[in-house]
Design a protein around this motif. Sequence first.
Motif, short mmCIF file in Angstrom:
data_model
loop_
_atom_site.label_atom_id
_atom_site.label_comp_id
_atom_site.label_asym_id
_atom_site.label_seq_id
_atom_site.Cartn_x
_atom_site.Cartn_y
_atom_site.Cartn_z
N LYS A 93 0.79 -1.18 0.03
CA LYS A 93 0.16 0.09 -0.10
C LYS A 93 0.90 1.26 -0.09
O LYS A 93 0.42 2.50 -0.06
CB LYS A 93 -0.76 -0.08 1.05
N LEU A 94 2.35 1.26 0.10
CA LEU A 94 3.05 2.19 0.04
C LEU A 94 3.67 2.35 -1.04
O LEU A 94 4.21 1.28 -1.80
CB LEU A 94 4.13 2.15 1.50
N SER A 95 3.85 3.57 -1.49
CA SER A 95 4.56 3.75 -2.62
C SER A 95 5.93 3.65 -2.69
O SER A 95 6.70 3.62 -1.74
CB SER A 95 4.12 5.46 -3.33
N LEU A 96 6.55 3.59 -3.79
CA LEU A 96 8.20 3.68 -3.55
C LEU A 96 8.90 4.68 -3.03
O LEU A 96 9.80 4.76 -2.28
CB LEU A 96 8.86 3.72 -5.15
N ASP A 97 8.26 6.24 -3.32
CA ASP A 97 8.57 7.08 -2.28
C ASP A 97 8.57 7.02 -1.01
O ASP A 97 9.53 7.28 -0.17
CB ASP A 97 8.18 8.50 -3.13
N GLU A 98 7.24 6.51 -0.56
CA GLU A 98 7.24 6.40 1.16
C GLU A 98 8.12 5.19 1.39
O GLU A 98 8.55 5.58 2.43
CB GLU A 98 5.63 5.90 1.12
N GLN A 99 8.45 4.11 0.75
CA GLN A 99 9.38 3.24 1.06
C GLN A 99 10.54 3.88 1.34
O GLN A 99 11.39 3.44 2.37
CB GLN A 99 9.41 2.18 0.26
N TRP A 100 11.00 4.77 0.39
CA TRP A 100 12.43 5.17 0.32
C TRP A 100 12.54 6.32 1.40
O TRP A 100 13.67 6.26 2.15
CB TRP A 100 12.74 5.95 -1.04
N GLU A 101 11.43 6.90 1.64
CA GLU A 101 11.63 8.40 2.66
C GLU A 101 11.38 7.84 4.26
O GLU A 101 11.87 8.39 5.13
CB GLU A 101 10.78 9.37 2.22
N LEU A 102 10.41 6.83 4.32
CA LEU A 102 10.04 6.61 5.50
C LEU A 102 10.55 5.12 6.11
O LEU A 102 11.17 5.13 7.21
CB LEU A 102 8.46 6.53 5.91
N ILE A 103 10.08 4.11 5.32
CA ILE A 103 10.77 2.64 5.87
C ILE A 103 12.03 2.41 5.84
O ILE A 103 12.77 1.83 6.86
CB ILE A 103 9.87 1.60 4.98
N LEU A 104 12.74 2.69 4.74
CA LEU A 104 14.22 2.47 4.66
C LEU A 104 14.96 3.12 5.53
O LEU A 104 15.93 2.31 6.24
CB LEU A 104 14.51 2.77 2.97
N PRO A 105 14.93 4.74 5.79
CA PRO A 105 15.71 5.00 6.79
C PRO A 105 15.60 4.55 8.24
O PRO A 105 16.51 4.32 8.92
CB PRO A 105 15.40 6.50 6.78
N ASN A 131 26.06 -6.22 -5.05
CA ASN A 131 26.81 -4.86 -4.79
C ASN A 131 26.06 -3.71 -4.74
O ASN A 131 25.12 -3.70 -5.77
CB ASN A 131 28.01 -4.76 -5.45
N ASP A 132 26.07 -2.75 -4.13
CA ASP A 132 25.24 -1.43 -4.20
C ASP A 132 23.67 -1.65 -4.12
O ASP A 132 23.16 -1.15 -5.12
CB ASP A 132 25.64 -0.58 -5.44
N LEU A 133 23.25 -2.20 -3.27
CA LEU A 133 22.00 -2.45 -3.31
C LEU A 133 21.11 -1.25 -2.99
O LEU A 133 19.94 -1.25 -3.91
CB LEU A 133 21.53 -3.52 -2.11
N VAL A 134 21.39 -0.42 -2.42
CA VAL A 134 20.72 0.90 -1.91
C VAL A 134 20.71 1.72 -3.42
O VAL A 134 19.75 2.28 -3.67
CB VAL A 134 21.27 1.62 -0.96
N LYS A 135 21.87 1.77 -4.08
CA LYS A 135 21.95 2.46 -5.42
C LYS A 135 20.93 1.80 -6.13
O LYS A 135 20.34 2.51 -7.19
CB LYS A 135 23.50 2.27 -5.92
N LEU A 136 20.56 0.55 -6.66
CA LEU A 136 19.82 -0.10 -7.11
C LEU A 136 18.24 0.26 -7.15
O LEU A 136 17.73 0.55 -7.83
CB LEU A 136 19.93 -1.44 -7.21
N ILE A 137 18.17 0.30 -5.83
CA ILE A 137 16.68 0.74 -5.18
C ILE A 137 16.48 2.17 -5.45
O ILE A 137 15.52 2.55 -6.25
CB ILE A 137 16.69 0.61 -3.79
N LYS A 138 17.50 3.01 -5.38
CA LYS A 138 17.41 4.50 -5.62
C LYS A 138 17.00 4.64 -7.06
O LYS A 138 16.15 5.64 -7.38
CB LYS A 138 18.76 5.09 -5.33
N LYS A 139 17.60 4.11 -8.05
CA LYS A 139 17.48 4.15 -9.39
C LYS A 139 15.89 4.01 -9.74
O LYS A 139 15.27 4.70 -10.34
CB LYS A 139 18.41 3.28 -10.40
N ALA A 140 15.28 2.85 -9.18
CA ALA A 140 13.99 2.41 -9.50
C ALA A 140 13.17 3.50 -8.75
O ALA A 140 11.91 3.84 -9.26
CB ALA A 140 13.61 1.03 -8.63
N VAL A 141 13.43 3.99 -7.57
CA VAL A 141 12.57 5.15 -6.93
C VAL A 141 12.45 6.54 -7.68
O VAL A 141 11.22 6.97 -7.96
CB VAL A 141 13.10 5.29 -5.60
N LYS A 142 13.73 6.73 -8.41
CA LYS A 142 13.48 7.87 -9.16
C LYS A 142 12.58 7.77 -10.40
O LYS A 142 11.81 8.73 -10.79
CB LYS A 142 15.06 8.08 -9.89
N VAL A 143 12.61 6.80 -11.02
CA VAL A 143 11.69 6.32 -12.25
C VAL A 143 10.09 6.32 -11.77
O VAL A 143 9.33 6.31 -12.48
CB VAL A 143 12.35 5.15 -12.85
#
Length: 572
Positions: A93-105, A131-143
């Motif tokens: 139910k959470l968007s990628l932005d919400e996962q990135w800004e709330l859950i992951l931190p 390697n660079d799992l967070v970087k991989l996630i960040k790319k998907a969040v931007k798109v």
Amino acid sequence: MPPKPKETVKKPTPQIARPAISNATLLYIPEDVVEGFQERIETGIHWTLIEEAARHHKQRCFKEDIPRVSFSEALENKIHTSILRGFLDEDSKLSLDEQWELILPTILWDNEKFSNDEGKTCFRSCNSITNDLVKLIKKAVKVGDRGILQKDLKQVQVLRVNDSKMTHLDSGLTEFKNLVTLNLCGNFIEHIDCGFMPSNLRILELQANRISNVVLFAQYLPRDLIYLGLSRNLLTSDNIEGLVHLPQNITVLDLSENDIYNMEPLLDVLVRLPNLTSLMLSGNPCSVCAAYARTLTMLLQRLKWLDSREILPVDRSLEPFEPHPDDLRSAYFNFTILRIMSAPQPPKPEKGATTTFHVELEIPLLDSTRRKFLMFRRNESLTEMLPPPEDDEWPVHKLPSNFVESKSCKSVEGEGSSHESDIYRRLTTKNSREICHFTTFESNKVQWNKVMNFQEPTVRIFCPDLTALRDTFRSVITVKLIYSVTSTAKQGKPDKKSGQFMKGSGEQRAVLASIKCALRSPDWSQSSQHFHWDDSLGTNDAIHWGDGDLSVSVDSFLLSVFLFEEYLQTLR
């Protein structure tokens, strides 16, 4: 004319006296041996923490009812325990932005601030998929597209699906076409189906699985493979022939921590790998034989690294070397007490008694008497009693009362300050009729001195059983300093207080210090490995790794333990 100088005749080098190694050694198991004796030999052994974990995993690998888990299922389970879970969940139910800004931190903060060391290790393992799992996630969040993350995950060059209970590969692995490094450590894989592996794979890590035969897959591995890790599997000397079919590009081969015993068949295989420059064999029984390092460095001239140690030019002799056959299947374990300092002075013994000090070393796995005893008997106890002599006057289980309440517990005049401790009062009677089939090797006995020196080596143990010697370096040995009071009363002379006749000598002893020391695997490139005594660090152990007063010395012919004991002043 001056007299001609006498020609000095060079004495021939004395031959080394070595016990014969044959079927009568510890390796020989008779047909009438009691079933399960080997398990009883290892009962009660105090293993190091790393060895405990390795044995736990190995016991699980031997189970026959292991549930089948494919690569695809294992990868899904791995993702489910990682930070990727919320970002790949289409039903979230959470968007990628919400996962990135709330859950992951929040997850990263909680792990960093509130997890202990064990928790942080588990967190890193769960999130080491690539390697660079967070970087991989960040790319998907931007798109803002979860599909991008799924697609990018299958394009990675490094993939780790470890500790996931995987038993076999499947077609899910073929979707990772760009893989260069594949880590499948800590699973239950027994057979490798190379048809599912990417053709450009360069590094394959299979440590801590249940692989016992490499013949079925060695020749089908990707041709460009340069690294193969098979550490902590079930390899033995009988199933390593298939290594000769490994890809010719193999430069690094890790066979450490297996059960490869015989060096000769292994050498026949290794010399046929033209590009092998790095080899790991430590932790195998063959790695503790006397001629281990010298044989490998001389016969494998292309080898540059052995057990993660660089082979230097001085490690290779210019003279031809042919190892003695017995040096490939035996070694010596030498334990030497260089000195014991600052032990409190014992009280003056009474007339007719002597006091001595000696060291006892408990190494159960190297005790041949204990092994033979358990080989043919089911007794739970390792202690037997000699039958009593026919003479009825023998005082069974007793020593003269004046010996038990000896003046040895009293202080010497003028030395009261050094005898206020009661460490010499804790005497127990040694039963001369007791036969102890256990673990003890004793040193020579010495008189008290401010600096007590023992013979060198204090204990010398011949080891034709390389497995027992290998396992000894995975265990915790016990070193004890023993104080003994021995009665030397003449035979037939009655004791005035008890009225009994004393026959032979009686002995009482007290353990002044008992040291637990966790050994480590020998390092062929180091002349000594050091420990130090420090009981002020707030840990459960007082022996610590590093420069100090306890060192394990290893060279190509001897496996030695040296003890520099300087802490007994704490007993005052």
